[in-house]
Design a protein around this motif. Structure first.
Motif, PDB file in Angstrom:
ATOM      1  N   GLY A  47      31.125  58.015   7.090  1.00 21.21           N
ATOM      2  CA  GLY A  47      31.596  59.226   6.250  1.00 21.21           C
ATOM      3  C   GLY A  47      31.176  58.964   4.713  1.00 21.21           C
ATOM      4  O   GLY A  47      30.926  57.904   4.624  1.00 21.21           O
ATOM      5  N   THR A  48      31.223  60.000   4.092  1.00 24.52           N
ATOM      6  CA  THR A  48      30.680  60.037   2.764  1.00 24.52           C
ATOM      7  C   THR A  48      31.544  60.772   1.801  1.00 24.52           C
ATOM      8  O   THR A  48      32.255  61.654   2.380  1.00 24.52           O
ATOM      9  N   GLY A  49      31.691  60.598   0.574  1.00 26.12           N
ATOM     10  CA  GLY A  49      32.659  61.543  -0.412  1.00 26.12           C
ATOM     11  C   GLY A  49      31.836  61.130  -1.821  1.00 26.12           C
ATOM     12  O   GLY A  49      30.984  60.223  -2.090  1.00 26.12           O
ATOM     13  N   ILE A  50      32.274  62.060  -2.569  1.00 31.74           N
ATOM     14  CA  ILE A  50      32.011  61.994  -3.932  1.00 31.74           C
ATOM     15  C   ILE A  50      33.210  62.058  -4.824  1.00 31.74           C
ATOM     16  O   ILE A  50      34.059  62.978  -4.593  1.00 31.74           O
ATOM     17  N   ALA A  51      33.111  61.418  -6.011  1.00 29.59           N
ATOM     18  CA  ALA A  51      33.846  61.698  -6.921  1.00 29.59           C
ATOM     19  C   ALA A  51      33.353  61.716  -8.396  1.00 29.59           C
ATOM     20  O   ALA A  51      32.369  61.199  -8.681  1.00 29.59           O
ATOM     21  N   TYR A  52      34.038  62.552  -9.133  1.00 32.41           N
ATOM     22  CA  TYR A  52      33.662  62.920 -10.743  1.00 32.41           C
ATOM     23  C   TYR A  52      34.875  62.567 -11.516  1.00 32.41           C
ATOM     24  O   TYR A  52      36.070  63.000 -11.258  1.00 32.41           O
ATOM     25  N   ILE A  53      34.425  61.523 -12.541  1.00 31.14           N
ATOM     26  CA  ILE A  53      35.403  61.354 -13.562  1.00 31.14           C
ATOM     27  C   ILE A  53      34.854  61.529 -15.101  1.00 31.14           C
ATOM     28  O   ILE A  53      33.523  61.465 -15.293  1.00 31.14           O
ATOM     29  N   ASP A  54      35.684  62.142 -15.890  1.00 34.34           N
ATOM     30  CA  ASP A  54      35.125  62.412 -17.420  1.00 34.34           C
ATOM     31  C   ASP A  54      34.896  61.286 -17.903  1.00 34.34           C
ATOM     32  O   ASP A  54      35.801  60.484 -18.070  1.00 34.34           O
ATOM     33  N   ARG A  55      33.575  61.405 -18.364  1.00 38.42           N
ATOM     34  CA  ARG A  55      33.048  60.029 -19.087  1.00 38.42           C
ATOM     35  C   ARG A  55      34.043  59.728 -20.252  1.00 38.42           C
ATOM     36  O   ARG A  55      34.311  58.412 -20.464  1.00 38.42           O
ATOM     37  N   ALA A  56      34.386  60.528 -21.118  1.00 41.67           N
ATOM     38  CA  ALA A  56      35.153  60.514 -22.336  1.00 41.67           C
ATOM     39  C   ALA A  56      36.431  60.075 -21.952  1.00 41.67           C
ATOM     40  O   ALA A  56      37.044  58.880 -22.635  1.00 41.67           O
ATOM     41  N   VAL A  71      31.043  60.879 -14.943  1.00 44.92           N
ATOM     42  CA  VAL A  71      30.804  59.546 -14.184  1.00 44.92           C
ATOM     43  C   VAL A  71      30.959  59.786 -12.635  1.00 44.92           C
ATOM     44  O   VAL A  71      31.986  60.450 -12.142  1.00 44.92           O
ATOM     45  N   THR A  72      29.983  59.426 -12.152  1.00 44.73           N
ATOM     46  CA  THR A  72      29.826  60.017 -10.635  1.00 44.73           C
ATOM     47  C   THR A  72      29.827  58.942  -9.726  1.00 44.73           C
ATOM     48  O   THR A  72      28.918  57.733  -9.938  1.00 44.73           O
ATOM     49  N   ALA A  73      30.624  58.635  -8.808  1.00 44.35           N
ATOM     50  CA  ALA A  73      30.764  57.743  -7.669  1.00 44.35           C
ATOM     51  C   ALA A  73      30.625  58.293  -6.521  1.00 44.35           C
ATOM     52  O   ALA A  73      31.316  59.278  -5.894  1.00 44.35           O
ATOM     53  N   ASN A  74      29.324  57.940  -5.635  1.00 48.97           N
ATOM     54  CA  ASN A  74      29.101  58.447  -4.224  1.00 48.97           C
ATOM     55  C   ASN A  74      29.569  57.250  -3.457  1.00 48.97           C
ATOM     56  O   ASN A  74      29.206  55.836  -3.421  1.00 48.97           O
ATOM     57  N   VAL A  75      30.485  57.514  -2.448  1.00 45.92           N
ATOM     58  CA  VAL A  75      31.348  56.771  -1.717  1.00 45.92           C
ATOM     59  C   VAL A  75      30.751  56.988  -0.438  1.00 45.92           C
ATOM     60  O   VAL A  75      30.724  57.979   0.183  1.00 45.92           O
ATOM     61  N   SER A  76      30.749  55.648   0.450  1.00 46.52           N
ATOM     62  CA  SER A  76      30.353  55.706   1.884  1.00 46.52           C
ATOM     63  C   SER A  76      31.356  54.647   2.499  1.00 46.52           C
ATOM     64  O   SER A  76      31.811  53.829   1.804  1.00 46.52           O
ATOM     65  N   PHE A  77      31.462  54.980   3.832  1.00 51.39           N
ATOM     66  CA  PHE A  77      32.331  54.152   4.662  1.00 51.39           C
ATOM     67  C   PHE A  77      31.968  54.408   6.183  1.00 51.39           C
ATOM     68  O   PHE A  77      31.403  55.145   6.424  1.00 51.39           O
ATOM     69  N   GLN A  78      32.291  53.252   6.921  1.00 48.07           N
ATOM     70  CA  GLN A  78      32.260  53.387   8.351  1.00 48.07           C
ATOM     71  C   GLN A  78      33.472  53.607   9.207  1.00 48.07           C
ATOM     72  O   GLN A  78      34.589  53.095   8.612  1.00 48.07           O
TER      73      GLN A  78
END
Length: 220
Positions: free
Chosen positions: A150-159, A91-98
């Motif tokens: 700013g941006t960031g990315i997080a990966y989570i194991d789908r299972a 599961v991929t979450a692309n995060v952004s913020f100001q």
């Protein structure tokens, strides 16, 4: 930043799901007229800023934390996430913020670079991963304010973010009025609560602060 410091104010947090309060939308756990559950929550993580890490204060001279010694104050806001839970085993979450900042001395152009973290938390306590990045603010000559994204990315194991079939069945099974367990909340079952916690993830973003900066935010 240890796990204790990652207690956060989360947008639609996983904890809120177990209470079935607020933020209800498609994909989350929803009570169907008090009997049974119509849907199970998304695998996408909740996103938020941990307490005391959403702003940072820089001083001109170390050790002097008076208002007269203020240099730059910056705050993180408008945290957003775009999540893809449909493709692959992650599961991929692309995060952004100001980041909004003010400086006290407006003479000359200036760049200020601030470090930040993106942390994945499982079950509200376990740190799964942490990435550190930086965002640069550009102050124009004569200007007191600056803004950057700013941006960031997080990966989570789908299972790991998927409820076991037996837990899902226990939650979603329709219960008829008059049945012995019709009035029982399946989410109150310790086994179900534990499974929900294990499958619940949060992505936390905040400024990467040293101990003195964190203490300043916590005590001011």
């Amino acid at each position: 930043m240890n796990a204790r410091r990652l207690t956060a104010t989360i947008l639609c947090s996983a904890a809120a799901l177990t209470g079935l309060s607020g933020c209800a939308k498609k994909g989350e756990i929803v009570v169907d007229s008090g009997v049974g559950i119509t849907a199970v929550r998304s695998r996408c993580p909740a996103v938020g800023i941990p307490n005391y890490t959403g702003d940072v204060t820089l001083f001109r001279n170390a050790g002097d934390r008076t208002a007269a010694n203020l240099d730059v104050v910056a705050a993180m806001t408008d945290v957003r996430s775009q999540c893809n839970e449909e493709v692959g085993d992650k599961v991929t979450a692309n995060v952004s913020f100001q980041v909004l900042a003010n400086r006290t001395d407006t003479s000359g152009a200036r760049q200020v670079t601030l470090p930040y973290f993106v942390t994945v938390l499982q079950g509200g306590t376990s740190v799964i991963s942490k990435r550190v990045g930086s965002v640069t603010l550009n102050f124009a000559d004569g200007q007191a304010r600056a803004q950057a994204q700013g941006t960031g990315i997080a990966y989570i194991d789908r299972a790991a973010a998927t409820l076991p079939p037996e837990i899902r069945d226990q939650i979603t099974r329709k219960r008829k009025a008059g049945e012995s367990d019709a009035a029982l909340d399946p989410l109150a079952d310790p086994t179900v609560k534990a499974a929900l916690a294990r499958a619940s993830f949060e992505v936390l973003v905040g400024f990467q602060l040293d101990d003195s900066q964190l203490a300043y935010n916590a005590t001011r």
